[in-house]
Motif scaffolding. Sequence first.
Motif, mmCIF file in Angstrom:
data_model
loop_
_atom_site.group_PDB
_atom_site.id
_atom_site.type_symbol
_atom_site.label_atom_id
_atom_site.label_comp_id
_atom_site.label_asym_id
_atom_site.label_seq_id
_atom_site.Cartn_x
_atom_site.Cartn_y
_atom_site.Cartn_z
ATOM 1 N N TYR A 12 100.758 11.672 138.064
ATOM 2 C CA TYR A 12 100.748 10.579 139.035
ATOM 3 C C TYR A 12 102.164 10.053 139.249
ATOM 4 O O TYR A 12 102.840 9.703 138.284
ATOM 5 C CB TYR A 12 99.915 9.400 138.520
ATOM 6 C CG TYR A 12 98.443 9.643 138.418
ATOM 7 C CD1 TYR A 12 97.634 9.571 139.546
ATOM 8 C CD2 TYR A 12 97.854 9.908 137.186
ATOM 9 C CE1 TYR A 12 96.264 9.760 139.442
ATOM 10 C CE2 TYR A 12 96.486 10.102 137.080
ATOM 11 C CZ TYR A 12 95.702 10.027 138.206
ATOM 12 O OH TYR A 12 94.350 10.214 138.106
ATOM 13 N N GLN A 13 102.604 9.969 140.498
ATOM 14 C CA GLN A 13 103.914 9.383 140.778
ATOM 15 C C GLN A 13 103.946 7.909 140.364
ATOM 16 O O GLN A 13 104.898 7.442 139.764
ATOM 17 C CB GLN A 13 104.276 9.508 142.259
ATOM 18 C CG GLN A 13 105.640 8.899 142.571
ATOM 19 C CD GLN A 13 105.977 8.967 144.044
ATOM 20 O OE1 GLN A 13 105.111 8.958 144.905
ATOM 21 N NE2 GLN A 13 107.257 9.030 144.333
ATOM 22 N N PRO A 63 108.311 14.576 147.618
ATOM 23 C CA PRO A 63 107.245 13.567 147.683
ATOM 24 C C PRO A 63 105.953 14.122 147.076
ATOM 25 O O PRO A 63 105.680 15.319 147.157
ATOM 26 C CB PRO A 63 107.083 13.306 149.177
ATOM 27 C CG PRO A 63 107.627 14.514 149.842
ATOM 28 C CD PRO A 63 108.674 15.095 148.924
ATOM 29 N N GLY A 64 105.200 13.254 146.474
ATOM 30 C CA GLY A 64 103.915 13.675 145.929
ATOM 31 C C GLY A 64 102.887 13.874 147.031
ATOM 32 O O GLY A 64 103.064 13.429 148.164
ATOM 33 N N PHE A 77 92.252 5.352 140.244
ATOM 34 C CA PHE A 77 93.458 4.612 140.623
ATOM 35 C C PHE A 77 93.564 4.342 142.117
ATOM 36 O O PHE A 77 94.540 3.756 142.574
ATOM 37 C CB PHE A 77 94.715 5.358 140.153
ATOM 38 C CG PHE A 77 94.809 5.502 138.664
ATOM 39 C CD1 PHE A 77 94.846 4.392 137.839
ATOM 40 C CD2 PHE A 77 94.883 6.762 138.080
ATOM 41 C CE1 PHE A 77 94.941 4.515 136.461
ATOM 42 C CE2 PHE A 77 94.981 6.900 136.705
ATOM 43 C CZ PHE A 77 95.012 5.775 135.896
ATOM 44 N N GLY A 78 92.605 4.796 142.919
ATOM 45 C CA GLY A 78 92.672 4.595 144.365
ATOM 46 C C GLY A 78 93.626 5.590 145.015
ATOM 47 O O GLY A 78 93.819 6.698 144.518
ATOM 48 N N LEU A 79 94.262 5.179 146.123
ATOM 49 C CA LEU A 79 95.190 6.063 146.831
ATOM 50 C C LEU A 79 96.490 6.169 146.028
ATOM 51 O O LEU A 79 97.173 5.164 145.792
ATOM 52 C CB LEU A 79 95.481 5.542 148.240
ATOM 53 C CG LEU A 79 96.366 6.443 149.102
ATOM 54 C CD1 LEU A 79 95.736 7.828 149.287
ATOM 55 C CD2 LEU A 79 96.620 5.817 150.458
ATOM 56 N N VAL A 80 96.814 7.380 145.586
ATOM 57 C CA VAL A 80 98.002 7.640 144.770
ATOM 58 C C VAL A 80 98.702 8.887 145.293
ATOM 59 O O VAL A 80 98.206 9.561 146.200
ATOM 60 C CB VAL A 80 97.636 7.829 143.280
ATOM 61 C CG1 VAL A 80 97.080 6.550 142.671
ATOM 62 C CG2 VAL A 80 96.653 8.987 143.114
ATOM 63 N N HIS A 81 99.839 9.198 144.693
ATOM 64 C CA HIS A 81 100.572 10.421 144.992
ATOM 65 C C HIS A 81 100.652 11.219 143.696
ATOM 66 O O HIS A 81 100.948 10.652 142.635
ATOM 67 C CB HIS A 81 101.973 10.101 145.519
ATOM 68 C CG HIS A 81 101.917 9.352 146.806
ATOM 69 N ND1 HIS A 81 101.817 7.982 146.864
ATOM 70 C CD2 HIS A 81 101.907 9.797 148.086
ATOM 71 C CE1 HIS A 81 101.761 7.601 148.120
ATOM 72 N NE2 HIS A 81 101.807 8.680 148.884
ATOM 73 N N VAL A 82 100.376 12.525 143.801
ATOM 74 C CA VAL A 82 100.362 13.359 142.606
ATOM 75 C C VAL A 82 101.286 14.561 142.786
ATOM 76 O O VAL A 82 101.607 14.963 143.910
ATOM 77 C CB VAL A 82 98.926 13.844 142.261
ATOM 78 C CG1 VAL A 82 98.028 12.656 141.937
ATOM 79 C CG2 VAL A 82 98.330 14.688 143.375
ATOM 80 N N TYR A 83 101.704 15.099 141.643
ATOM 81 C CA TYR A 83 102.573 16.276 141.624
ATOM 82 C C TYR A 83 101.859 17.402 140.902
ATOM 83 O O TYR A 83 101.318 17.215 139.818
ATOM 84 C CB TYR A 83 103.880 15.972 140.893
ATOM 85 C CG TYR A 83 104.699 14.908 141.564
ATOM 86 C CD1 TYR A 83 105.382 15.178 142.740
ATOM 87 C CD2 TYR A 83 104.782 13.630 141.018
ATOM 88 C CE1 TYR A 83 106.129 14.198 143.366
ATOM 89 C CE2 TYR A 83 105.537 12.650 141.632
ATOM 90 C CZ TYR A 83 106.205 12.937 142.810
ATOM 91 O OH TYR A 83 106.940 11.975 143.423
#
Length: 181
Positions: free
Chosen positions: A53-54, A76-77, A85-91
């Motif tokens: 998770y970013q 960018p993730g 966690f809801g809306l997130v950015h992942v790698y």
Amino acid sequence: VFMACYSLPTAASSSESSTQEFLKVHDAFKYSYQKTDKGYRLNFDIAEGYYLYQERFKFRPKTLFSDDSLVQFSHPGKAKDDPYFGLVHVYHDNISVDLTIPESALAQTIKISYQGCAEAGLCYPPVKQLIEYVPSETVEKASIASANDNPLSASKEKVAEVKNGGQICLTSTLQAQYQIS
């Protein structure tokens, strides 16, 4: 804040997914770092089927990284609507993070934490890593002071230049140091 998330297999899941074996956290998210001209580069190799998770990356002390421009992610993730966690950015696959250390920073411990999950439903607790930061100017001053305080330290450079017979050279270098003193 600690949060571990688990998804239980549904009745429609295959028996293979219900017996899923998960990697250990350090195998799922392989971490390394190297010093750069401006600070550090953190590297994360992420195993297939896992993600970081970013938003769960944290860098301390906050006073050192108070400016967002001092922390740069290599890409960018990918947006993900996570059930926990809801809306997130992942790698996935890999991510590098450049930490710029201000020139005015004093020696200190940099604390890094991150968190990730397996696509199959297991979320790991946050992982913490430490880097001992020492400004290069401090290291240079310590080296000069050490050379001035210890007459034997000057001979180390001479010994390092010798390819063969290091012990004999060291003895003769030490004798020369004592004769001069």
